[in-house]
Design a protein around this motif. Structure first.
Motif, PDB file in Angstrom:
ATOM      1  N   LYS A  32     -30.863  59.987  27.579  1.00  0.00           N
ATOM      2  CA  LYS A  32     -29.800  59.486  26.702  1.00  0.00           C
ATOM      3  C   LYS A  32     -28.435  60.084  27.019  1.00  0.00           C
ATOM      4  N   TYR A  33     -28.405  61.371  27.356  1.00  0.00           N
ATOM      5  CA  TYR A  33     -27.104  62.050  27.451  1.00  0.00           C
ATOM      6  C   TYR A  33     -26.675  62.439  28.863  1.00  0.00           C
ATOM      7  N   GLN A  34     -27.579  62.388  29.834  1.00  0.00           N
ATOM      8  CA  GLN A  34     -27.189  62.735  31.198  1.00  0.00           C
ATOM      9  C   GLN A  34     -27.030  61.446  32.006  1.00  0.00           C
ATOM     10  N   ILE A  35     -25.829  60.907  32.002  1.00  0.00           N
ATOM     11  CA  ILE A  35     -25.518  59.642  32.658  1.00  0.00           C
ATOM     12  C   ILE A  35     -24.730  59.924  33.936  1.00  0.00           C
ATOM     13  N   SER A  36     -25.208  59.397  35.067  1.00  0.00           N
ATOM     14  CA  SER A  36     -24.525  59.629  36.339  1.00  0.00           C
ATOM     15  C   SER A  36     -23.365  58.650  36.517  1.00  0.00           C
ATOM     16  N   LYS A  37     -22.457  58.994  37.414  1.00  0.00           N
ATOM     17  CA  LYS A  37     -21.329  58.110  37.716  1.00  0.00           C
ATOM     18  C   LYS A  37     -21.829  56.781  38.280  1.00  0.00           C
ATOM     19  N   GLU A  38     -22.882  56.854  39.118  1.00  0.00           N
ATOM     20  CA  GLU A  38     -23.423  55.632  39.710  1.00  0.00           C
ATOM     21  C   GLU A  38     -23.934  54.674  38.638  1.00  0.00           C
ATOM     22  N   ALA A  69     -19.881  56.350  22.426  1.00  0.00           N
ATOM     23  CA  ALA A  69     -20.071  56.633  20.998  1.00  0.00           C
ATOM     24  C   ALA A  69     -21.180  57.660  20.788  1.00  0.00           C
ATOM     25  N   GLU A  70     -22.263  57.530  21.549  1.00  0.00           N
ATOM     26  CA  GLU A  70     -23.383  58.461  21.418  1.00  0.00           C
ATOM     27  C   GLU A  70     -23.006  59.857  21.913  1.00  0.00           C
ATOM     28  N   THR A  71     -22.316  59.940  23.037  1.00  0.00           N
ATOM     29  CA  THR A  71     -21.984  61.252  23.603  1.00  0.00           C
ATOM     30  C   THR A  71     -20.967  62.004  22.749  1.00  0.00           C
ATOM     31  N   ILE A  72     -20.119  61.271  22.061  1.00  0.00           N
ATOM     32  CA  ILE A  72     -19.143  61.928  21.176  1.00  0.00           C
ATOM     33  C   ILE A  72     -19.871  62.621  20.023  1.00  0.00           C
ATOM     34  N   GLN A  73     -21.019  62.056  19.626  1.00  0.00           N
ATOM     35  CA  GLN A  73     -21.817  62.638  18.544  1.00  0.00           C
ATOM     36  C   GLN A  73     -22.763  63.737  19.045  1.00  0.00           C
TER      37      GLN A  73
END
Length: 391
Positions: free
Chosen positions: A97-103, A118-122
């Motif tokens: 959910k929270y570790q999103i790569s640039k690719e 929105a999710e990462t801000i929380q």
């Protein structure tokens, strides 16, 4: 004569000259459990004769309790494994959910990116909540375990002391058993010697591990796990015991549990090639092919010629339909070991999937020369022969 009949134990009552002949198994009894004929004549245990047995029954009782204790420990271990499984599922979900790569971002539309943002801000709020909950649950569990430990008086147990001579003899027997296991590959003989070592010192951690490993080499995986668990009771962070348990679980196709235990091993040695392969193979067994390739590559960074890891990578690539790359990896493995069974099976199936039946048959025939009764290979060979008949 039964060896137990030779046991001589003086009566606990110092005024009695007789040896112990009887034993009491009544749960509510407060008198000495072992007693002599004179004790019996004096009316000791008179109120519950149905629970009185000959001394030889003591050993049947001890053996029964030992097995029941093993069963209890195995059930408790499984309960903890379920906790770990849920925990690692949680960890995996957090990463996804929270570790999103640039690719990954480049392949998303604006609505998807907005949702991620929105999710990462929380995340800060989520982090605080989860840390508090896990810490509270962990503390409560530790408190309950400590209370059980105290209530059962486990900290006061000291039935006997192992003598220095027994420790020395146990170590000598372990070294002999280890040689039979490691150098001679005589696993059954090794187990017999290790059992002798453990009779002298039941807490000899390396003897417990070596017995587990020997059982694993004999394909007795459930038994291997039992003895690996006994070794881990002595030292919960013993690397080889963790690996032996993980690999035995993998051979039983218990892939989720394998990952739990191999992760514990990798926390101790993150560059252990065989452990990395075990994790890669388990991920492949769970159908997580991309993850399997990642972990196989980690193993191959340490040993580029590790055939099992090359085979696992090739199978994962095949399942992802990356046939050309899969074939390249398989051929690398077969260059290292032309008789590597997993690679021959993998190459045969890869060729079969691409309708190259004659070439696949060559791989299956070579594999059957090495392991002639392998049913999976026979089935695949028959499929190729049937396909050729229809051409």
């Amino acid at each position: 004569m039964n060896q137990y009949n030779d046991l001589i134990i003086k009566c606990p009552n110092p005024e009695h000259a007789n040896n112990v002949k009887l034993v009491c198994f009544d749960e509510s009894c407060k008198a000495d459990r072992l007693y002599c004929i004179q004790c019996s004549r004096n009316g000791i245990h008179f109120s519950h004769p149905q629970h009185q047995y000959q001394l030889s029954n003591l050993f049947d009782h001890i053996e029964k309790i030992e097995k029941e204790c093993d069963d209890l420990i195995n059930r408790l271990n499984k309960q903890m494994d379920l906790v770990y499984q849920s925990f690692y599922q949680l960890i995996g979900g957090i990463k996804t959910k929270y570790q999103i790569s640039k690719e990954q971002i480049f392949n998303l539309n604006s609505k998807q990116i907005n949702s991620i943002l929105a999710e990462t801000i929380q995340f800060k709020s989520f982090r605080s909540t989860i840390e508090t909950l896990i810490q509270k649950s962990s503390s409560e569990l530790q408190d309950q375990i400590q209370k059980l430990y105290q209530d059962l008086n486990l900290n006061q147990l000291n039935y006997y002391q192992v003598s220095d001579s027994d420790i020395k003899k146990s170590e000598e027997l372990y070294q002999k058993g280890y040689k039979l296991y490691w150098y001679d590959h005589k696993y059954e003989e090794a187990i017999a010697i290790l059992d002798q070592a453990l009779r002298l010192n039941s807490k000899h951690q390396l003897a417990l591990w070596c017995k587990a490993e020997s059982l694993k080499m004999l394909d007795q995986y459930n038994e291997a796990i039992i003895w690996a668990d006994k070794a881990l009771q002595v030292d919960p962070k013993h690397f080889n015991s963790l690996y032996t348990k993980a690999e035995s679980l993998r051979m039983l196709d218990q892939y989720n549990e394998t990952i739990i235990w191999v992760d514990k091993a990798l926390q101790i040695d993150s560059k252990h090639c065989n452990s990395l392969f075990t994790k890669a193979s388990s991920l492949r067994g769970l159908g997580q092919y991309n993850e399997a390739i990642i972990w196989a590559d980690k193993a191959l960074q340490i040993d580029s010629k590790h055939c099992n890891s090359l085979s696992t990578k090739s199978i994962s690539l095949r399942m992802l339909k990356n046939y050309e790359e899969a074939m390249t990896v398989i051929d690398q493995s077969l260059q290292v070991n032309p008789n590597h069974l997993d690679s021959l099976w993998s190459k045969g199936k890869l060729l079969q999937d691409q309708n190259q039946y004659q070439e696949a048959l060559m791989c299956y025939d070579k594999a059957l020369k090495i392991k002639e009764n392998h049913q999976w290979t026979k089935d695949r060979k028959n499929e190729c022969l049937e396909a050729l008949k229809k051409k």
